[in-house]
Design a protein around this motif. Structure first.
Motif, mmCIF file in Angstrom:
data_model
loop_
_atom_site.group_PDB
_atom_site.id
_atom_site.type_symbol
_atom_site.label_atom_id
_atom_site.label_comp_id
_atom_site.label_asym_id
_atom_site.label_seq_id
_atom_site.Cartn_x
_atom_site.Cartn_y
_atom_site.Cartn_z
ATOM 1 N N PHE A 28 0.840 -1.186 0.000
ATOM 2 C CA PHE A 28 0.000 0.000 0.000
ATOM 3 C C PHE A 28 0.881 1.243 0.000
ATOM 4 C CE2 PHE A 28 -3.056 -3.119 1.506
ATOM 5 C CZ PHE A 28 -4.197 -2.752 0.807
ATOM 6 N N LEU A 29 0.545 2.190 -0.855
ATOM 7 C CA LEU A 29 1.288 3.440 -0.947
ATOM 8 C C LEU A 29 0.608 4.561 -0.174
ATOM 9 C CD1 LEU A 29 2.185 3.279 -4.743
ATOM 10 C CD2 LEU A 29 3.661 2.723 -2.802
ATOM 11 N N GLN A 30 -0.554 4.262 0.382
ATOM 12 C CA GLN A 30 -1.304 5.253 1.148
ATOM 13 C C GLN A 30 -1.816 4.635 2.444
ATOM 14 O OE1 GLN A 30 -3.967 5.739 -2.263
ATOM 15 N NE2 GLN A 30 -3.677 7.947 -2.073
ATOM 16 N N GLU A 31 -1.779 5.417 3.484
ATOM 17 C CA GLU A 31 -2.371 4.977 4.733
ATOM 18 C C GLU A 31 -3.880 5.218 4.708
ATOM 19 O OE1 GLU A 31 -1.129 3.314 7.070
ATOM 20 O OE2 GLU A 31 1.038 3.496 6.733
ATOM 21 N N ILE A 32 -4.584 4.531 5.591
ATOM 22 C CA ILE A 32 -6.014 4.762 5.738
ATOM 23 C C ILE A 32 -6.271 6.016 6.554
ATOM 24 C CG2 ILE A 32 -8.111 3.851 6.808
ATOM 25 C CD1 ILE A 32 -7.151 1.059 6.133
ATOM 26 N N ASP A 33 -5.402 6.265 7.519
ATOM 27 C CA ASP A 33 -5.666 7.350 8.470
ATOM 28 C C ASP A 33 -4.537 8.379 8.474
ATOM 29 O OD1 ASP A 33 -5.989 8.784 11.115
ATOM 30 O OD2 ASP A 33 -7.690 7.413 11.218
ATOM 31 N N PRO A 34 -4.876 9.661 8.380
ATOM 32 C CA PRO A 34 -3.845 10.707 8.429
ATOM 33 C C PRO A 34 -3.073 10.729 9.742
ATOM 34 C CG PRO A 34 -5.904 11.587 7.572
ATOM 35 C CD PRO A 34 -6.210 10.215 8.115
ATOM 36 N N ASN A 84 -4.038 3.341 -3.736
ATOM 37 C CA ASN A 84 -2.903 3.137 -4.629
ATOM 38 C C ASN A 84 -1.999 2.068 -4.033
ATOM 39 O OD1 ASN A 84 -2.508 5.216 -7.001
ATOM 40 N ND2 ASN A 84 -3.411 6.399 -5.310
ATOM 41 N N VAL A 85 -1.586 1.124 -4.858
ATOM 42 C CA VAL A 85 -0.697 0.062 -4.386
ATOM 43 C C VAL A 85 0.449 -0.131 -5.381
ATOM 44 C CG1 VAL A 85 -2.475 -1.179 -3.105
ATOM 45 C CG2 VAL A 85 -2.090 -1.743 -5.504
ATOM 46 N N LEU A 86 1.566 -0.580 -4.858
ATOM 47 C CA LEU A 86 2.707 -0.958 -5.697
ATOM 48 C C LEU A 86 2.635 -2.466 -5.901
ATOM 49 C CD1 LEU A 86 5.300 0.080 -7.082
ATOM 50 C CD2 LEU A 86 6.536 -0.515 -4.986
ATOM 51 N N VAL A 129 2.522 0.951 -10.234
ATOM 52 C CA VAL A 129 1.448 1.481 -9.399
ATOM 53 C C VAL A 129 0.103 1.168 -10.044
ATOM 54 C CG1 VAL A 129 0.426 3.560 -8.388
ATOM 55 C CG2 VAL A 129 2.920 3.335 -8.546
ATOM 56 N N ALA A 130 -0.836 0.709 -9.234
ATOM 57 C CA ALA A 130 -2.183 0.407 -9.720
ATOM 58 C C ALA A 130 -3.191 0.787 -8.642
ATOM 59 C CB ALA A 130 -2.316 -1.069 -10.080
ATOM 60 N N ILE A 131 -4.438 0.888 -9.060
ATOM 61 C CA ILE A 131 -5.522 1.194 -8.137
ATOM 62 C C ILE A 131 -6.161 -0.099 -7.663
ATOM 63 C CG2 ILE A 131 -7.740 2.349 -7.821
ATOM 64 C CD1 ILE A 131 -6.929 4.208 -10.140
ATOM 65 N N LEU A 132 -6.156 -0.310 -6.374
ATOM 66 C CA LEU A 132 -6.859 -1.435 -5.770
ATOM 67 C C LEU A 132 -8.299 -1.012 -5.524
ATOM 68 C CD1 LEU A 132 -5.742 -3.757 -2.927
ATOM 69 C CD2 LEU A 132 -7.835 -2.430 -2.643
ATOM 70 N N SER A 133 -9.230 -1.846 -5.963
ATOM 71 C CA SER A 133 -10.656 -1.583 -5.780
ATOM 72 C C SER A 133 -11.278 -2.830 -5.180
ATOM 73 C CB SER A 133 -11.296 -1.265 -7.140
ATOM 74 O OG SER A 133 -12.705 -1.254 -7.055
ATOM 75 N N PHE A 184 8.534 8.268 -2.996
ATOM 76 C CA PHE A 184 7.421 8.871 -3.716
ATOM 77 C C PHE A 184 7.879 9.726 -4.900
ATOM 78 C CE2 PHE A 184 5.442 7.918 0.395
ATOM 79 C CZ PHE A 184 4.314 7.242 -0.049
ATOM 80 N N ASN A 185 9.176 9.919 -5.036
ATOM 81 C CA ASN A 185 9.694 10.581 -6.238
ATOM 82 C C ASN A 185 9.835 9.599 -7.390
ATOM 83 O OD1 ASN A 185 10.045 13.195 -5.053
ATOM 84 N ND2 ASN A 185 11.866 12.400 -3.984
ATOM 85 N N LYS A 186 9.805 8.321 -7.057
ATOM 86 C CA LYS A 186 9.979 7.284 -8.073
ATOM 87 C C LYS A 186 8.658 6.833 -8.659
ATOM 88 C CE LYS A 186 12.145 2.722 -8.661
ATOM 89 N NZ LYS A 186 12.913 1.641 -7.978
ATOM 90 N N TYR A 187 7.612 6.859 -7.857
ATOM 91 C CA TYR A 187 6.324 6.336 -8.295
ATOM 92 C C TYR A 187 5.270 7.443 -8.319
ATOM 93 C CZ TYR A 187 8.635 1.958 -7.095
ATOM 94 O OH TYR A 187 9.515 0.912 -7.017
ATOM 95 N N LYS A 188 4.523 7.506 -9.406
ATOM 96 C CA LYS A 188 3.447 8.476 -9.534
ATOM 97 C C LYS A 188 2.128 7.823 -9.132
ATOM 98 C CE LYS A 188 1.058 11.579 -12.727
ATOM 99 N NZ LYS A 188 0.958 12.092 -14.124
ATOM 100 N N LEU A 189 1.484 8.386 -8.134
ATOM 101 C CA LEU A 189 0.213 7.841 -7.657
ATOM 102 C C LEU A 189 -0.946 8.468 -8.428
ATOM 103 C CD1 LEU A 189 2.225 7.143 -5.356
ATOM 104 C CD2 LEU A 189 0.351 7.500 -3.750
#
Length: 230
Positions: free
Chosen positions: A43-49, A112-114, A124-128, A184-189
């Protein structure tokens, strides 16, 4: 919009789901897994800030409440529930008119997931994912509640089944020794609020859901559909 962010709010949506179980401008890459296939994702994003691993540049994963036209061949006409932010929602109106017609809002988890599939270079792809026992959403949220993060491990995700009713997914967090920080400079979300979901003005919703929108909208719908069988 019908978007739910934050671990506490998302977990509440999962609990409610268990109790009740009975405009985009970008083209996204969607995570697709075949029957019997397993891939590794991070996962490239957390659920909670509030997660210690949260990165403001990456933003957060979220659950969206969406309506779709249940008529045969119309299931791709999916849009966010707008009852809270716009005060009106065509999908909610149709559900109230006929509660058995399946116009009710459905909850879906986007992130967003790697992806490492053993074939291509990591991408990078979108998990749904929906909610329920056949999806991985509840396992991922449970891990977040336990550890405070979902980006802190690599997940092995496997699909079993190929049909709409017999397909299920499993997710196992793998040991995370020497796990490197995400570059995060390597992968575009993908901007999930523009790519994964549709926020349609109420005045346009009836035409959209009933297929009365123009040709340009049809092309956009095809390129941004979030109805991948995931």
């Amino acid at each position: 919009m019908g978007i739910v962010k934050g671990l506490t709010a998302i977990n509440k949506q999962v609990e409610n789901q268990n109790q009740n179980s009975t405009d985009e401008t970008e083209k996204g890459t969607w995570l697709k897994i075949n029957d019997g296939q397993s891939v590794k994702i991070r996962f490239l994003q957390e659920i909670d800030p509030n997660s210690e691993n949260y990165n403001d540049k990456a933003g957060s994963a979220f659950i969206a409440v969406e309506h779709s036209n249940p008529a045969a061949g119309m299931y791709k006409r999916k849009g966010l529930c707008t009852i809270e932010d716009q005060g009106s929602c065509f999908g909610c109106e149709m559900h109230r008119r006929d509660p058995k017609a399946k116009w009710h809002g459905k909850k879906r988890f986007y992130a967003n997931v790697l992806v490492e599939d053993g074939d291509k270079e990591p991408y990078v792809a979108i998990l749904s994912q929906g909610l329920g026992s056949k999806a991985i959403t509840e396992a991922v949220i449970a891990w977040a509640l336990e550890t405070g993060s979902i980006t802190n491990v690599v997940w092995k995700v496997k699909r079993t089944g190929s049909g709409a009713t017999d397909t299920s997914y499993s997710a196992i967090p793998l040991p995370a020794k020497n796990l490197e920080d995400i570059d995060f400079n390597k992968y575009k979300l993908f901007d999930l609020e523009k790519t994964a979901v549709r926020d349609i003005p109420y005045a346009e919703q009836e035409a959209f859901y009933l297929g009365q929108h123009d040709e340009a909208s049809s092309e956009k719908e095809s390129s941004t559909s979030s109805t991948i069988n995931w």
